[in-house]
Write a protein that holds these residues in place. Structure first.
Motif, PDB file in Angstrom:
ATOM      1  N   TYR A  15       3.817  10.629  -3.840  1.00  7.49           N
ATOM      2  CA  TYR A  15       3.776   9.396  -3.058  1.00  7.49           C
ATOM      3  C   TYR A  15       4.907   9.489  -2.025  1.00  7.49           C
ATOM      4  O   TYR A  15       5.998   9.985  -2.324  1.00  7.49           O
ATOM      5  N   PHE A  17       7.207   7.633  -0.680  1.00 10.21           N
ATOM      6  CA  PHE A  17       8.580   7.193  -0.945  1.00 10.21           C
ATOM      7  C   PHE A  17       9.206   7.970  -2.107  1.00 10.21           C
ATOM      8  O   PHE A  17      10.428   8.063  -2.209  1.00 10.21           O
ATOM      9  N   GLY A  40      15.205   3.350   4.612  1.00  3.63           N
ATOM     10  CA  GLY A  40      13.922   4.027   4.409  1.00  3.63           C
ATOM     11  C   GLY A  40      12.902   3.072   3.821  1.00  3.63           C
ATOM     12  O   GLY A  40      12.253   2.314   4.543  1.00  3.63           O
ATOM     13  N   ILE A  41      12.785   3.044   2.489  1.00  4.80           N
ATOM     14  CA  ILE A  41      11.793   2.158   1.870  1.00  4.80           C
ATOM     15  C   ILE A  41      12.157   0.708   2.192  1.00  4.80           C
ATOM     16  O   ILE A  41      13.343   0.351   2.263  1.00  4.80           O
ATOM     17  N   GLY A  42      11.144  -0.107   2.411  1.00 11.32           N
ATOM     18  CA  GLY A  42      11.383  -1.498   2.783  1.00 11.32           C
ATOM     19  C   GLY A  42      11.728  -2.353   1.577  1.00 11.32           C
ATOM     20  O   GLY A  42      10.967  -3.243   1.209  1.00 11.32           O
ATOM     21  N   LYS A 109       0.635  -4.698  -3.488  1.00  8.92           N
ATOM     22  CA  LYS A 109       0.360  -3.264  -3.632  1.00  8.92           C
ATOM     23  C   LYS A 109      -0.690  -3.004  -4.711  1.00  8.92           C
ATOM     24  O   LYS A 109      -1.640  -2.251  -4.500  1.00  8.92           O
ATOM     25  N   TYR A 132       0.015   2.378   5.745  1.00  4.11           N
ATOM     26  CA  TYR A 132       0.710   2.212   4.455  1.00  4.11           C
ATOM     27  C   TYR A 132      -0.011   3.132   3.449  1.00  4.11           C
ATOM     28  O   TYR A 132      -1.218   2.994   3.247  1.00  4.11           O
ATOM     29  N   ASN A 176       2.726  -2.501   8.817  1.00  3.38           N
ATOM     30  CA  ASN A 176       3.572  -1.514   8.181  1.00  3.38           C
ATOM     31  C   ASN A 176       2.860  -0.188   8.422  1.00  3.38           C
ATOM     32  O   ASN A 176       1.710  -0.056   7.988  1.00  3.38           O
ATOM     33  N   TYR A 207       3.456  -9.283   5.588  1.00  2.02           N
ATOM     34  CA  TYR A 207       4.634  -9.512   6.435  1.00  2.02           C
ATOM     35  C   TYR A 207       4.477 -10.724   7.356  1.00  2.02           C
ATOM     36  O   TYR A 207       5.211 -10.869   8.319  1.00  2.02           O
ATOM     37  N   LYS A 238       8.435  -9.623   0.391  1.00  6.51           N
ATOM     38  CA  LYS A 238       9.238  -9.624   1.598  1.00  6.51           C
ATOM     39  C   LYS A 238       9.481 -11.056   2.073  1.00  6.51           C
ATOM     40  O   LYS A 238      10.475 -11.345   2.714  1.00  6.51           O
ATOM     41  N   TYR A 336       9.945  -4.012  10.556  1.00  3.58           N
ATOM     42  CA  TYR A 336       9.965  -2.561  10.766  1.00  3.58           C
ATOM     43  C   TYR A 336      10.084  -2.230  12.242  1.00  3.58           C
ATOM     44  O   TYR A 336       9.468  -2.890  13.090  1.00  3.58           O
ATOM     45  N   ARG A 376      10.215   5.449  11.047  1.00  4.30           N
ATOM     46  CA  ARG A 376      10.261   4.005  10.800  1.00  4.30           C
ATOM     47  C   ARG A 376      11.640   3.652  10.264  1.00  4.30           C
ATOM     48  O   ARG A 376      12.161   4.328   9.381  1.00  4.30           O
TER      49      ARG A 376
HETATM   50  C1  MLT Z   1       7.477   0.150   2.411  1.00  3.34           C
HETATM   51  O1  MLT Z   1       8.624   0.570   2.551  1.00  3.34           O
HETATM   52  O2  MLT Z   1       6.522   0.537   3.089  1.00  3.34           O
HETATM   53  C2  MLT Z   1       7.238  -0.901   1.390  1.00  3.34           C
HETATM   54  O3  MLT Z   1       8.407  -1.429   0.932  1.00  3.34           O
HETATM   55  C3  MLT Z   1       6.545  -0.347   0.246  1.00  3.34           C
HETATM   56  C4  MLT Z   1       5.847  -1.419  -0.514  1.00  3.34           C
HETATM   57  O4  MLT Z   1       5.848  -2.591  -0.145  1.00  3.34           O
HETATM   58  O5  MLT Z   1       5.245  -1.043  -1.495  1.00  3.34           O
END
Ligand code: MLT
Length: 397
Positions: A15, A17, A40-42, A109, A132, A176, A207, A238, A336, A376
């Motif tokens: 995956y 991330f 990096g990861i959101g 998710k 995504y 995203n 978002y 978020k 982002y 990103r």
């Molecule tokens: C991301 O960084 O794209 C998100 O945080 C991942 C997610 O929401 O699963």
């Protein structure tokens, strides 16, 4: 003999991330003194709003006595939360929904992948590219064919309406990874396409709380006809800092029906309900009480102040990198920022930033072929770490 689902052996090894985390861990091991900043990861960095922690403390106390204890909840979620969602997220925008059309989940998710359970493996899946990774991975695991629809600076990262028929189309706005938004007119074109071609739209609006421009739609149901062709997915991750608490929801309108392989039309709402009753025991009472609390006037004020904090970070990233001569997109109605890399290979630029700035970003190529040439950057860091990360990036351009 047991056979594996061979689709798993064919998909990308890790995956996205997880691959990034692996590279960062290797760098850390080799450079234990390095002070790495992750954009990096959101994942959120600000603590939960006070209303949320108060509500969750109270919910824990409820479970401490026989008279107010909560065991298994409804698989669809508690009405106290479903009603608040309808009143605040939809009725205020002129959208009418009934409680049975809202399914509480443990986050968008899971449902964005799980929804495939009720869809034929023969469907072709359309994704806007960059994408995504969850949409691609989960459908590839089921053996479905993916069609990538390029989203480029030229088409405003919203994708051109395809000329061929696609059975199921994932859309995500604010997007995203690119941070792009779609206008009402642009979204109407997708809805019209779906109605004409009998396409099911899976609309990820995780978002939407970051939209600042009043002209931008928050929900696909703001567009006429969308209830007949679209499922909407939302998350408290978020919006209210629930990445670790887990709560989201999925809207399946009662009028939404699609073709069965035997030829008749089938309403999706009762089918999803059937799936949830067998496979899901509901989000926890405590997280649902926490989610409910954000809809009070005080809760709205508290979560919006946190969202503004992240949007301020986004502004800092945008403006600073623009001043340094980079081309940047997103970050105005989204957390982002999508940045054109000085060298084309985005994994190479990712490694360059990790090794020379000790800053973690996400390489655009990890989001699909059209992500190559971009990185990103997330606005979910702290203000201090965001500023420092950007200074460090500027120092090694
Ligand atoms: C991301 O960084 O794209 C998100 O945080 C991942 C997610 O929401 O699963």
């Amino acid at each position: 003999m047991a056979y594996i689902n061979d689709n798993f052996t064919k998909i990308q090894h890790r995956y996205l991330f997880a691959e990034i985390a692996k590279r960062v861990a290797a760098y850390k091991e080799a450079n234990p003194a390095a002070k790495i900043i992750s954009l990096g990861i959101g994942d959120v960095t600000q603590p939960l709003a006070q209303v949320v922690t108060n509500a969750m403390h109270k919910a824990v106390d409820d479970c401490a006595s026989v008279s107010s204890f909560h065991g298994y909840g409804p698989e669809q979620g508690y009405d106290f939360l479903r009603e608040k969602i309808i009143a605040n997220d939809y009725a205020k925008r002129g959208i009418t929904l009934s409680t049975d059309e809202v399914f509480i989940s443990d986050g968008a998710k899971s449902d964005l992948g799980n929804i495939g359970d009720i869809l034929s493996v023969n469907n072709t899946i359309g994704v806007t590219d960059p994408v995504y990774p969850v949409y691609v991975d989960t459908n590839s695991m089921a053996g479905r064919q993916i069609r990538y629809i390029p989203c480029t600076a030229e088409n405003g990262f919203t994708g051109d309406i395809p000329s061929e028929k696609i059975d199921v189309m994932y859309l995500c706005f604010p997007n995203n990874p690119t941070g792009a938004v779609i206008t009402r007119q642009g979204l109407k074109q997708w809805v019209d396409y779906a109605l004409k071609n009998d396409t099911l739209i899976l609309y990820d609006s995780a978002y939407e709380a970051f939209i600042t421009d009043p002209a931008i739609p928050h929900s696909i149901y703001e567009i006429d006809g969308a209830k007949e062709c679209a499922i909407e997915f939302r998350s408290f991750s978020k919006t209210a800092g629930f990445t670790g608490i887990r709560c989201g929801y999925t809207v399946i309108p009662n009028e939404l029906n699609i073709q069965s392989e035997s030829g008749n039309r089938v309403a999706l709402n009762p089918v999803w309900n059937r799936r949830q009753c067998s496979k899901f025991n509901g989000a926890s009472y405590i997280s649902q009480r926490g989610a409910e609390s954000i809809f009070s006037p005080e809760g709205q004020q508290q979560i919006h102040s946190i969202i503004r904090y992240y949007l301020t970070n986004a502004g800092i990233i945008r403006q600073s990198l623009q001043k340094s001569g980079l081309t940047v997109f997103g970050g105005e109605n989204a957390p982002y920022i999508w940045v054109k890399t000085p060298e084309h290979d985005s994994w190479k630029f990712f490694d360059h930033l990790l090794h020379h700035a000790q800053v973690v970003v996400t390489p655009g190529a990890g989001f699909g072929p059209s992500g190559e040439g971009y990185i990103r950057i997330t606005a979910f860091g702290t203000k201090e770490s965001t500023k420092e990360a950007i200074e460090r990036i500027e120092g090694c351009l």
